[in-house]
Structures are given as structure tokens and as C-alpha cells.
Design a protein around this motif. Structure first.
Motif, PDB file in Angstrom:
ATOM      1  N   LEU A  88       0.838  -1.206   0.000  1.00 32.81           N
ATOM      2  CA  LEU A  88       0.000   0.000   0.000  1.00 32.81           C
ATOM      3  C   LEU A  88       0.871   1.253   0.000  1.00 32.81           C
ATOM      4  N   THR A  89       1.904   1.255   0.836  1.00 34.32           N
ATOM      5  CA  THR A  89       2.782   2.423   0.941  1.00 34.32           C
ATOM      6  C   THR A  89       3.539   2.674  -0.364  1.00 34.32           C
TER       7      THR A  89
ATOM      8  N   ILE B  65      -3.594   0.874  13.187  1.00 35.05           N
ATOM      9  CA  ILE B  65      -3.864   2.190  13.772  1.00 35.05           C
ATOM     10  C   ILE B  65      -3.613   3.189  12.676  1.00 35.05           C
ATOM     11  N   ARG B  66      -4.694   3.719  12.143  1.00 36.57           N
ATOM     12  CA  ARG B  66      -4.590   4.647  11.017  1.00 36.57           C
ATOM     13  C   ARG B  66      -5.005   6.040  11.461  1.00 36.57           C
ATOM     14  N   ASP B  67      -4.081   6.953  11.335  1.00 34.96           N
ATOM     15  CA  ASP B  67      -4.321   8.337  11.738  1.00 34.96           C
ATOM     16  C   ASP B  67      -4.827   8.410  13.171  1.00 34.96           C
ATOM     17  N   GLY B  68      -4.260   7.541  14.048  1.00 31.22           N
ATOM     18  CA  GLY B  68      -4.581   7.591  15.472  1.00 31.22           C
ATOM     19  C   GLY B  68      -5.805   6.821  15.893  1.00 31.22           C
ATOM     20  N   GLU B  69      -6.470   6.117  14.974  1.00 34.19           N
ATOM     21  CA  GLU B  69      -7.684   5.374  15.302  1.00 34.19           C
ATOM     22  C   GLU B  69      -7.474   3.875  15.097  1.00 34.19           C
ATOM     23  N   LEU B  70      -7.964   3.089  16.053  1.00 35.00           N
ATOM     24  CA  LEU B  70      -7.856   1.632  15.957  1.00 35.00           C
ATOM     25  C   LEU B  70      -8.896   1.102  14.981  1.00 35.00           C
ATOM     26  N   ASP B  71      -8.451   0.271  14.056  1.00 32.98           N
ATOM     27  CA  ASP B  71      -9.333  -0.329  13.062  1.00 32.98           C
ATOM     28  C   ASP B  71      -8.933  -1.795  12.909  1.00 32.98           C
ATOM     29  N   CYS B  72      -9.836  -2.697  13.295  1.00 36.01           N
ATOM     30  CA  CYS B  72      -9.548  -4.127  13.266  1.00 36.01           C
ATOM     31  C   CYS B  72     -10.477  -4.841  12.293  1.00 36.01           C
TER      32      CYS B  72
ATOM     33  N   THR C   3       0.361   6.264   9.255  1.00 40.19           N
ATOM     34  CA  THR C   3       0.490   7.585   9.861  1.00 40.19           C
ATOM     35  C   THR C   3      -0.158   8.677   9.030  1.00 40.19           C
ATOM     36  N   ASP C   4      -0.271   9.851   9.656  1.00 36.23           N
ATOM     37  CA  ASP C   4      -0.819  11.023   8.972  1.00 36.23           C
ATOM     38  C   ASP C   4       0.043  11.426   7.782  1.00 36.23           C
ATOM     39  N   GLN C   5       1.317  11.014   7.773  1.00 33.96           N
ATOM     40  CA  GLN C   5       2.229  11.452   6.713  1.00 33.96           C
ATOM     41  C   GLN C   5       1.780  10.973   5.337  1.00 33.96           C
ATOM     42  N   SER C   6       1.094   9.813   5.293  1.00 28.22           N
ATOM     43  CA  SER C   6       0.633   9.305   3.994  1.00 28.22           C
ATOM     44  C   SER C   6      -0.777   9.776   3.649  1.00 28.22           C
ATOM     45  N   ALA C   7      -1.381  10.585   4.531  1.00 26.69           N
ATOM     46  CA  ALA C   7      -2.773  10.999   4.318  1.00 26.69           C
ATOM     47  C   ALA C   7      -2.920  11.809   3.023  1.00 26.69           C
ATOM     48  N   HIS C   8      -1.930  12.680   2.727  1.00 28.84           N
ATOM     49  CA  HIS C   8      -2.049  13.506   1.529  1.00 28.84           C
ATOM     50  C   HIS C   8      -1.976  12.655   0.263  1.00 28.84           C
ATOM     51  N   LEU C   9      -1.155  11.581   0.298  1.00 26.82           N
ATOM     52  CA  LEU C   9      -1.076  10.683  -0.855  1.00 26.82           C
ATOM     53  C   LEU C   9      -2.396   9.952  -1.050  1.00 26.82           C
TER      54      LEU C   9
END
Length: 476
Positions: A178-179, A441-448, A407-413
Motif C-alpha cells: 500500500l505504501t 492504527i490509522r491516523d490515530g484510530e484503531l481499526d480491526c 500515519t498522517d504522513q501518507s494521508a495527503h497521498l
């Protein structure tokens, strides 16, 4: 002479490369035909997809990571597998237009609360192109390890599904894909092309199996100790508890329930783990075990035994150390059993489950028990009747030592490409746990993504269990 050497070198480079699969990889080659080990990364997109651009980006990923360009070759004469890697990638995206996608969704009956994107993920988890070779045939066979499909959904949205054989793609590999896939799709000029060229140059031979990277001496175990451990694993399996089975006769498929928490609750749980010196896997295990026991009408003072498998990414502790984006399967598993009674405190249980795992890890059981776990997995595949109702359940729960952090760093992409959502997980309806938790943990939120075998367990039953887990986590 120099010209002849050049021609010979070019001819050699044009030949497919091959290596036998390792022990853990072979276990997945046996498990996937039965329905466990189909890894899917599903991405929901709100913008149109340039198919040629996407196809080119995926082929570059295959060049950078040759195992994703490999075919699994079955050798009939020796009943063995190997990776065969052609010199150039040939991946082609399979597109489904809107009517074809609608027909697929129509066949997957589900409550209205389950989104079309969710149903496409489940559809891909159950597309099994890796079938058992015909034992009566004396001919070899080949199967790709990587497939890509695009589905046209309502509202101008599309779902991109990358489906891979788990022997070639563990959870860390899927996250790396994905990255690495996003920058080429944004198309930021020369910067992207230069970065992609660096990735291509990093490609080479298919890496070795995890067993070949274990540090010297870490996998050693006396013969008598191996025998005792095997006996212990086998006897304990007959004492394990399960939640109620819904349908033990019908053909099985993997379904997914989702557990999500907001930033505030996620931060509170992570702070609670940090303050107690444990990891998130401990509290997820505890919540699952408490919810499972609470779903049964059992007196509070009666203990039940549940098994938890914790998977850990070994790349950083191998010899030599592998990079985080080194494609392949480099996870190892540690199995622990826990006696659970009613009224357990979640943090005390979380401490107990995590400590059991940490102690086993400190004793190198993730390496020394690797061959044992693969052997037992093979025996369970061969003899499903050894498990209750031939359910092939080897544990109640499987968790990962560490979550995948987006992380938030990939949010703009993601915004540039039009990524609205993504889920990565693997199928479990052959051999495996009742629930496999793939946490991010995407942008600070847990998603399972919580994957389970259906109709062995019903969607309503498992959604209720996951909702109870969420309640326990929020209230803890």
C-alpha cells in the motif's frame, strides 16, 4: 569472446529463477487450497482509475519484489513446491464493469449495514485459485501468487483488490505494498520515477524462507523436549473451549466483522498498555476472551480453557536483518492457553496473556517451536476429525504482536489518489482460529478486521461478539 560472454549473460538473465519453498511456506501451500491463507488488500477509491498506469505500477512492484512475480510450481514426482520467477512481470488487472460487479454483490446476500466494499473484500477472500494438485496426475502445475482486480461500484466509486498467496505475502508485505503503490499513482513527475527506479534496482532473487534466516542456535531444541511439547500441544487441543458453532456441515467461507475506535478511546487504551508495560495484543486478546466466555451460559466460578496464537514479525531479529518491506512470509507464531472464569478484570487478564507471550518469546519459542507448529498444522489439515465437529479450529483467537501503523504522513497521498478506505486481512475458513484480528492504527484510530469462518459461525453471532469486545475496550 566478450561478445559471446555478453550473449551468454543475457541468455542466463532471461531464464526463470527458481528455489524450493521453505518449511513455513510449504505449510501455507498446503493450507491455502483448503481456504486459509488468501491475503487480500482491498482499497476503496473515489476517483477514476487509470488502468494502464495502475498495471504499470503493480508490475514495477513485482520487479522490486520478485516473489510477487513468482509462480508456485508443483512438482508431481516429489510432491513439493518451488517458486519460479520469470524475468519480466506479466500481471494483468481484471476489471469488472458495473453490471458484472452488481451481479457479484447480488450473490453475496448480507444485511444492508454491510457495505458493497465490505462484500467485495469478502468475495476476494473466497476466490481461491490455488487448488490441491490432483494426486492421480503425474503432471506438474503452476499458479501465480499475485492477482489484481478492479470493481465498479455505485456512486462512481471503485474497489481495487490485490489478492496474494500468503506464503509470498504476510501482513507486513501487504502494508508495504500500500505504501509503495501510492506515489506512482499520484504521478509526481521525475521524483516518482527516480524513486521507482531505486525500488526496481533493489529487486533481485526471491529471498529465502524464514527458516534460513534464523540466527544460529535459536531454533535448537533437544529431541525429548520436542516430543514433550508436541504431546502437550496435542493433549491441550482436546481441552480447549469454543464458542457455539452455528452450522458445521455446510461449505465454509471467510467473512469479516469490523471493530473501530475513535482517536480518544484508542489513545486511552494505548496509554493504558504503555503504563502497564504491555502491548495492544494483550488487551485485544483479553477483550476477546472475556466476550467469548460471556456469550456462553456458564457459571462464573467455572474455568474454561482458550487458546490464543500471537503472530510476530521476525524481520528485525533475523540473520541477516531484513528490511520492513522485504516481501515474503516472515512471521512466526506462539500459542498460549489461558484459563478464564467469569468476572475477569480486563487489565489483569491483558497483563497475564501478554506476559505468557513475552515469556515464550524470551525463551525463543517463536523459533524453536516453528517446526512443531508447522507439523501440527499439517496433521490438522490431514485429519480434520481431530478437532470438534471437524471444525479445524486450532485456537479461539489469533492476534499480532504489533499493529500496522498508518500515519498522517501518507494521508495527503491517499487523498490525491482518492483512497477512502482500505482493509488488509487473510482468509481463515480452512484451518485456523475462530477469530483472526488484523489490527491497524490509522491516523490515530484503531481499526480491526476480524475474520471468521462462516457458516460455522453466523454473521449475527460474530457481530454480537465483536460489539461486546468493543464495549469492553471502551469501558476498560
Amino acid at each position: 569472446m566478450a561478445e559471446q560472454d555478453g550473449v551468454a549473460a543475457a541468455a542466463k538473465a532471461a531464464q526463470p529463477k527458481s528455489r524450493p519453498v521453505g518449511g513455513t511456506e510449504y505449510s501455507w501451500c498446503r493450507a491455502v487450497p483448503g481456504g486459509t491463507g488468501i491475503t487480500v488488500l482491498a482499497i476503496l477509491l473515489s476517483k477514476p482509475i487509470d488502468i494502464p498506469l495502475l498495471e504499470n505500477a503493480l508490475r514495477k512492484l513485482q520487479i522490486a519484489h520478485p516473489i510477487l512475480n513468482s509462480k508456485l510450481h508443483y512438482h508431481a514426482a516429489t510432491n513439493s513446491f518451488s517458486y519460479v520467477t520469470p524475468p519480466t512481470p506479466r500481471l494483468q488487472i481484471q476489471p469488472y464493469d458495473h453490471p458484472s460487479t452488481a451481479e457479484i454483490l447480488l450473490r453475496r446476500a448480507a444485511p444492508s449495514s454491510v457495505s458493497d466494499f465490505h462484500l467485495i473484500l469478502e468475495h476476494e477472500l473466497n476466490r481461491n485459485t490455488w487448488h490441491n494438485p490432483d494426486p492421480s496426475s503425474d503432471s506438474d502445475s503452476d499458479a501465480d501468487t499475485f492477482f489484481a482486480t478492479v470493481y465498479d461500484l455505485n456512486g462512481g466509486k471503485r474497489a481495487l483488490a490485490l489478492r496474494l498467496h500468503t506464503s509470498a505475502c504476510d501482513r507486513a508485505t501487504a502494508a508495504a505494498l500500500l505504501t509503495e503503490l501510492l506515489p506512482p499513482l499520484v504521478g509526481n513527475g521525475g521524483q516518482e520515477e527516480e524513486g521507482t527506479q531505486r525500488e526496481i534496482q533493489s529487486g533481485g532473487d526471491v529471498g529465502l524462507g524464514i527458516e534460513d534466516y534464523i540466527p544460529n542456535g535459536k531454533a535448537n531444541k533437544p529431541f525429548w523436549a520436542r516430543g514433550l511439547d508436541m504431546l502437550g500441544y496435542s493433549l491441550n487441543s482436546f481441552r480447549l473451549s469454543n464458542i457455539g458453532f452455528h452450522d458445521t456441515e455446510s461449505p465454509r467461507a471467510s467473512q469479516v466483522a469490523r471493530l473501530t475506535l475513535g482517536k480518544h478511546d484508542t489513545r486511552r487504551i494505548l496509554d493504558g498498555c504503555e503504563g502497564r508495560g504491555i502491548k495492544l495484543c494483550g488487551v485485544l486478546s483479553a477483550a476477546g476472551l472475556i466476550a467469548a466466555r460471556a456469550s456462553k451460559e456458564v457459571p462464573d466460578n467455572r474455568y474454561e480453557k482458550y487458546a490464543v496464537v500471537t503472530l510476530m514479525d521476525c524481520r528485525s531479529i533475523l540473520d541477516p536483518v531484513l528490511s520492513a518491506n522485504h516481501a515474503g512470509f516472515y512471521h512466526s507464531a506462539i500459542l498460549n492457553t489461558h484459563d478464564i472464569k467469569g468476572g475477569e478484570d480486563i487489565w489483569e487478564l491483558a497483563k497475564r496473556t501478554y506476559t505468557s507471550f513475552a515469556n515464550a518469546k524470551n525463551n525463543n519459542k517463536h523459533f524453536s517451536d516453528m517446526a512443531d507448529m508447522n507439523f501440527l498444522m499439517g496433521k490438522a489439515i490431514e485429519n480434520p476429525g481431530l478437532t470438534p465437529y471437524s471444525s479445524m479450529r486450532t485456537s479461539f483467537l489469533s492476534v499480532f504482536e504489533d499493529p500496522i501503523a498508518i500515519t498522517d504522513q501518507s494521508a495527503h497521498l491517499r487523498h490525491e489518489v482518492g483512497v477512502e478506505d482500505f482493509i488488509g486481512c487473510s482468509s481463515v475458513h480452512g484451518i485456523g482460529p475462530t477469530i483472526a484480528i488484523f489490527d491497524t492504527i490509522r491516523d490515530g484510530e484503531l481499526d480491526c478486521a476480524c475474520v471468521y469462518p462462516s457458516p460455522l459461525h453466523s454473521r449475527q453471532q460474530m457481530q454480537g461478539l465483536i460489539d461486546e469486545m468493543k464495549r469492553i475496550l471502551v469501558e476498560c
